[in-house]
Design an enzyme around this catalytic site. Sequence first.
Site, short mmCIF file in Angstrom:
data_model
loop_
_atom_site.label_atom_id
_atom_site.label_comp_id
_atom_site.label_asym_id
_atom_site.label_seq_id
_atom_site.Cartn_x
_atom_site.Cartn_y
_atom_site.Cartn_z
N ASP A 1 -10.41 -4.57 -4.46
CA ASP A 1 -9.81 -3.61 -3.53
C ASP A 1 -10.59 -2.30 -3.61
O ASP A 1 -10.60 -1.63 -4.66
CB ASP A 1 -8.35 -3.37 -3.88
CG ASP A 1 -7.58 -2.66 -2.79
OD1 ASP A 1 -8.20 -1.88 -2.04
OD2 ASP A 1 -6.36 -2.85 -2.70
N SER B 1 0.84 -1.20 0.00
CA SER B 1 0.00 0.00 0.00
C SER B 1 0.88 1.26 0.00
O SER B 1 1.65 1.49 -0.92
CB SER B 1 -0.95 -0.03 1.19
OG SER B 1 -1.88 1.03 1.14
N HIS C 1 -8.18 -5.09 0.26
CA HIS C 1 -6.95 -4.32 0.47
C HIS C 1 -6.09 -4.90 1.59
O HIS C 1 -4.86 -4.77 1.52
CB HIS C 1 -7.31 -2.87 0.79
CG HIS C 1 -6.13 -1.96 0.81
ND1 HIS C 1 -5.43 -1.61 -0.33
CD2 HIS C 1 -5.51 -1.30 1.84
CE1 HIS C 1 -4.44 -0.80 -0.02
NE2 HIS C 1 -4.46 -0.59 1.29
#
Length: 382
Positions: free
Chosen positions: A219, A154, A248
């Site tokens: 996601d 991320s 995610h």
Amino acid sequence: MGCMFSQLAAKFAFFPPSPPTYQIKKGDNGKLTVVSSSSSTPTPVADDTSLDVLLIDTKRGNKIVAFYLKNPCARLTVLYSHGNAADLGQLYDLFVQLKVNLRVNLMGYDYSGYGASTGKPSESNTYADIEAVYQCLQTQYGISQEDLILYGQSVGSGPTLHLAAKLPRLRGVVLHSGILSGLRVLCHVKFTFCFDIYQNINKIRKVKCPVLVIHGTEDEVVNWLHGNGLWKMAREPYEPLWIKGGGHCNLELYPDYIRHLCKFIYEMENMTTEIRLKRIRQSLRLPTRPNTTTSSVTSNGCCKIQLCQPKCPRCPKCPKPRCTNCCCWWPKCSCCWRPSCLNCCRKPKCPKCLLGSCCCIKCSQWRCCVDSHNELNGKQEG
């Protein structure tokens, strides 16, 4: 104005757990140990003899905490940059699983302002954090970039690609739910602004090692298009992993996750310089070099290719076309020794002399032919 937008984007990018899930204390033997933030009793982390707890100074004056997990069977080391809403206390179990299943040494760290690390989280601080951790791997553990794999999850893809762009001999990069840029996550813009943070869309092109992209198709935080875009722009993309139905923060729960990572690590372990150069040539699709023995060479050796140009349309005695590199490439007429005029040759025949062409460089119209024959007629008549 740009600084204000950058600070605003940083507020949306960093969510450190509050309070932190762990604390750092110095034991009786002088080594740092980890205890839970809820009580003073040691956590199971303290019983792990393969774990080194480190406190590393950065060039921006912060002290960050890092966990180094050793594997005696490891040939490679993974430098893990976590997401925006976790700290090392929450990731310790995952680190142990990756260390065992992938057979690697693993270094994880907390950004400035995360966990027991000092300072405040910001883009520039995360860059200084990962640079300090990499320097620690080099000096304290003797890990070179040839034996290092960078892993960014991320927001962690930002510092990961920042460091990867500076290391030309890196073994590999893993982008887990990576982002194209911070502003593209919020606004879905198609342009890069100066105040945008983590401009991975520009840095991915500078990475010279294999890049593995892992992203969930469902996601809702970072759209799958971010991972797909990073994979398409990579100079040496590895077979990506698109986890169908993955979100995610749950990709580690899918069996394909660890299976594909093991395959990637195995290939990176067995990759030699010769294999890597071969893959680079295949990706670039470089043309094969021509065989110089079969190409035609002129007698004086000045070039390899002969061009076949048209002969003079009036004089059949004109020589053959010559080499393009050593002489004028238009053939000369053996009668007047001036270059033949193709424009004149294409014109209609002269009504006076009935010639289809003229080798004189000045005669591009009929007038020259008429004047020349008037002179000849005058001489004959006289």
